[in-house]
Motif scaffolding. Structure first.
Motif, PDB file in Angstrom:
ATOM      1  N   MET A 199     -20.327  -1.458 -23.934  1.00  0.00           N
ATOM      2  CA  MET A 199     -19.999  -1.119 -22.750  1.00  0.00           C
ATOM      3  C   MET A 199     -20.618  -1.127 -21.638  1.00  0.00           C
ATOM      4  SD  MET A 199     -17.102   0.475 -21.084  1.00  0.00           S
ATOM      5  CE  MET A 199     -16.257   0.811 -22.310  1.00  0.00           C
ATOM      6  N   ASP A 200     -21.638  -0.219 -21.671  1.00  0.00           N
ATOM      7  CA  ASP A 200     -22.420  -1.224 -20.901  1.00  0.00           C
ATOM      8  C   ASP A 200     -23.192  -1.887 -20.171  1.00  0.00           C
ATOM      9  OD1 ASP A 200     -23.720   1.864 -20.614  1.00  0.00           O
ATOM     10  OD2 ASP A 200     -25.645   1.456 -22.069  1.00  0.00           O
ATOM     11  N   SER A 201     -23.323  -2.841 -20.658  1.00  0.00           N
ATOM     12  CA  SER A 201     -22.932  -4.854 -21.102  1.00  0.00           C
ATOM     13  C   SER A 201     -21.750  -5.107 -20.395  1.00  0.00           C
ATOM     14  CB  SER A 201     -23.217  -5.399 -21.756  1.00  0.00           C
ATOM     15  OG  SER A 201     -22.970  -6.739 -21.596  1.00  0.00           O
ATOM     16  N   LYS A 202     -20.966  -4.681 -20.671  1.00  0.00           N
ATOM     17  CA  LYS A 202     -19.217  -4.641 -19.707  1.00  0.00           C
ATOM     18  C   LYS A 202     -19.852  -4.703 -18.486  1.00  0.00           C
ATOM     19  CE  LYS A 202     -16.735  -7.293 -22.529  1.00  0.00           C
ATOM     20  NZ  LYS A 202     -16.928  -8.875 -22.267  1.00  0.00           N
ATOM     21  N   ILE A 203     -19.730  -3.206 -17.546  1.00  0.00           N
ATOM     22  CA  ILE A 203     -19.808  -2.220 -16.780  1.00  0.00           C
ATOM     23  C   ILE A 203     -21.378  -3.532 -15.904  1.00  0.00           C
ATOM     24  CG2 ILE A 203     -20.365  -0.607 -15.660  1.00  0.00           C
ATOM     25  CD1 ILE A 203     -17.808  -0.393 -16.941  1.00  0.00           C
ATOM     26  N   LYS A 204     -22.162  -3.731 -16.516  1.00  0.00           N
ATOM     27  CA  LYS A 204     -23.004  -4.316 -15.640  1.00  0.00           C
ATOM     28  C   LYS A 204     -22.079  -5.398 -15.398  1.00  0.00           C
ATOM     29  CE  LYS A 204     -28.222  -6.172 -15.784  1.00  0.00           C
ATOM     30  NZ  LYS A 204     -29.575  -5.812 -16.720  1.00  0.00           N
ATOM     31  N   GLU A 205     -21.940  -6.313 -16.318  1.00  0.00           N
ATOM     32  CA  GLU A 205     -21.031  -7.509 -15.690  1.00  0.00           C
ATOM     33  C   GLU A 205     -20.568  -8.072 -14.415  1.00  0.00           C
ATOM     34  OE1 GLU A 205     -18.722 -11.386 -18.399  1.00  0.00           O
ATOM     35  OE2 GLU A 205     -19.391  -9.636 -18.998  1.00  0.00           O
ATOM     36  N   LEU A 206     -19.358  -6.472 -14.984  1.00  0.00           N
ATOM     37  CA  LEU A 206     -18.293  -6.220 -13.823  1.00  0.00           C
ATOM     38  C   LEU A 206     -18.976  -5.671 -12.508  1.00  0.00           C
ATOM     39  CD1 LEU A 206     -15.749  -5.861 -12.966  1.00  0.00           C
ATOM     40  CD2 LEU A 206     -15.709  -3.945 -14.182  1.00  0.00           C
ATOM     41  N   ARG A 207     -19.642  -4.942 -12.507  1.00  0.00           N
ATOM     42  CA  ARG A 207     -20.577  -5.085 -10.509  1.00  0.00           C
ATOM     43  C   ARG A 207     -21.047  -6.162 -10.943  1.00  0.00           C
ATOM     44  NH1 ARG A 207     -23.863   0.944 -12.073  1.00  0.00           N
ATOM     45  NH2 ARG A 207     -22.148   2.658 -11.927  1.00  0.00           N
ATOM     46  N   GLU A 208     -21.922  -6.487 -11.123  1.00  0.00           N
ATOM     47  CA  GLU A 208     -22.691  -8.063 -10.616  1.00  0.00           C
ATOM     48  C   GLU A 208     -21.333  -9.080  -9.937  1.00  0.00           C
ATOM     49  OE1 GLU A 208     -24.577 -10.878  -9.263  1.00  0.00           O
ATOM     50  OE2 GLU A 208     -25.251  -9.127  -9.548  1.00  0.00           O
ATOM     51  N   THR A 268       5.820   8.040  -6.728  1.00  0.00           N
ATOM     52  CA  THR A 268       5.552   7.230  -8.313  1.00  0.00           C
ATOM     53  C   THR A 268       4.249   7.583  -8.828  1.00  0.00           C
ATOM     54  OG1 THR A 268       4.505   5.640  -6.591  1.00  0.00           O
ATOM     55  CG2 THR A 268       7.085   5.174  -6.917  1.00  0.00           C
ATOM     56  N   THR A 269       3.765   7.223  -9.461  1.00  0.00           N
ATOM     57  CA  THR A 269       2.741   7.547 -10.233  1.00  0.00           C
ATOM     58  C   THR A 269       1.863   6.428 -10.631  1.00  0.00           C
ATOM     59  OG1 THR A 269       3.567  10.181 -11.029  1.00  0.00           O
ATOM     60  CG2 THR A 269       1.724   9.338 -12.088  1.00  0.00           C
ATOM     61  N   ALA A 270       0.658   6.053 -10.502  1.00  0.00           N
ATOM     62  CA  ALA A 270      -0.099   5.220 -10.317  1.00  0.00           C
ATOM     63  C   ALA A 270      -1.510   5.495 -11.318  1.00  0.00           C
ATOM     64  CB  ALA A 270      -0.269   3.901  -9.654  1.00  0.00           C
ATOM     65  N   ARG A 271      -1.422   4.630 -12.288  1.00  0.00           N
ATOM     66  CA  ARG A 271      -3.077   4.715 -12.467  1.00  0.00           C
ATOM     67  C   ARG A 271      -4.495   3.939 -12.125  1.00  0.00           C
ATOM     68  NH1 ARG A 271      -3.052   3.791 -18.837  1.00  0.00           N
ATOM     69  NH2 ARG A 271      -5.328   4.841 -18.914  1.00  0.00           N
ATOM     70  N   ARG A 272      -5.188   4.827 -11.116  1.00  0.00           N
ATOM     71  CA  ARG A 272      -6.530   4.015 -10.472  1.00  0.00           C
ATOM     72  C   ARG A 272      -7.921   4.002 -11.550  1.00  0.00           C
ATOM     73  NH1 ARG A 272      -7.036   7.376  -5.420  1.00  0.00           N
ATOM     74  NH2 ARG A 272      -5.581   6.125  -4.504  1.00  0.00           N
ATOM     75  N   PHE A 273      -8.374   2.473 -11.124  1.00  0.00           N
ATOM     76  CA  PHE A 273      -9.977   2.478 -12.280  1.00  0.00           C
ATOM     77  C   PHE A 273     -10.830   2.386 -11.153  1.00  0.00           C
ATOM     78  CE2 PHE A 273     -12.279  -1.243 -13.923  1.00  0.00           C
ATOM     79  CZ  PHE A 273     -12.684  -0.902 -14.627  1.00  0.00           C
ATOM     80  N   CYS A 274     -11.534   2.838 -11.215  1.00  0.00           N
ATOM     81  CA  CYS A 274     -12.519   3.178 -10.054  1.00  0.00           C
ATOM     82  C   CYS A 274     -13.877   3.428 -11.131  1.00  0.00           C
ATOM     83  CB  CYS A 274     -13.019   4.589  -9.289  1.00  0.00           C
ATOM     84  SG  CYS A 274     -11.529   4.778  -8.664  1.00  0.00           S
ATOM     85  N   ILE A 275     -14.861   2.426 -10.679  1.00  0.00           N
ATOM     86  CA  ILE A 275     -16.149   3.132 -11.456  1.00  0.00           C
ATOM     87  C   ILE A 275     -18.129   3.418 -10.690  1.00  0.00           C
ATOM     88  CG2 ILE A 275     -18.283   1.139 -12.434  1.00  0.00           C
ATOM     89  CD1 ILE A 275     -16.696  -0.645 -13.119  1.00  0.00           C
ATOM     90  N   ALA A 276     -17.995   4.463 -10.466  1.00  0.00           N
ATOM     91  CA  ALA A 276     -18.880   5.493 -10.376  1.00  0.00           C
ATOM     92  C   ALA A 276     -20.116   4.923  -9.709  1.00  0.00           C
ATOM     93  CB  ALA A 276     -18.757   6.548 -10.145  1.00  0.00           C
TER      94      ALA A 276
END
Length: 91
Positions: free
Chosen positions: A6-15, A83-91
């Motif tokens: 998960m750490d690796s995926k988040i780092k890759e996504l941020r980059e 309506t209801t939606a899901r929001r994806f956020c990375i902090a």
């Protein structure tokens, strides 16, 4: 997925997002220079061998919902939809 994965995926996504922001900035800069050129030339369309660029005013009409809410709140309430939606956020 493990914590390390998960750490690796988040780092890759941020980059990748950082790279996308850089590209968006470059795209905006080039777009602005093309618009500036077209304004300076006084044209709203230019074209080349395999491309065409237009930069002209477009007029549209939309309902001013804030004014509508003030004038006809009952109508707005009758025709509003929640309506209801899901929001994806990375902090």
């Amino acid at each position: 997925m493990s914590s390390n994965e998960m750490d690796s995926k988040i780092k890759e996504l941020r980059e990748l997002r950082r790279m996308a922001d850089e590209l968006a900035g470059e795209i905006e800069s080039i777009t602005d220079s093309i618009k500036t050129h077209m304004d300076a030339e006084g044209v709203d369309t230019i074209s080349g061998t395999d491309w065409k660029v237009t930069y002209k005013a477009v007029t549209s009409s939309r309902i001013d919902t804030s004014a509508l809410k003030k004038a006809l709140p009952d109508v707005v309430e009758r025709f509003s939809k929640t309506t209801t939606a899901r929001r994806f956020c990375i902090a």
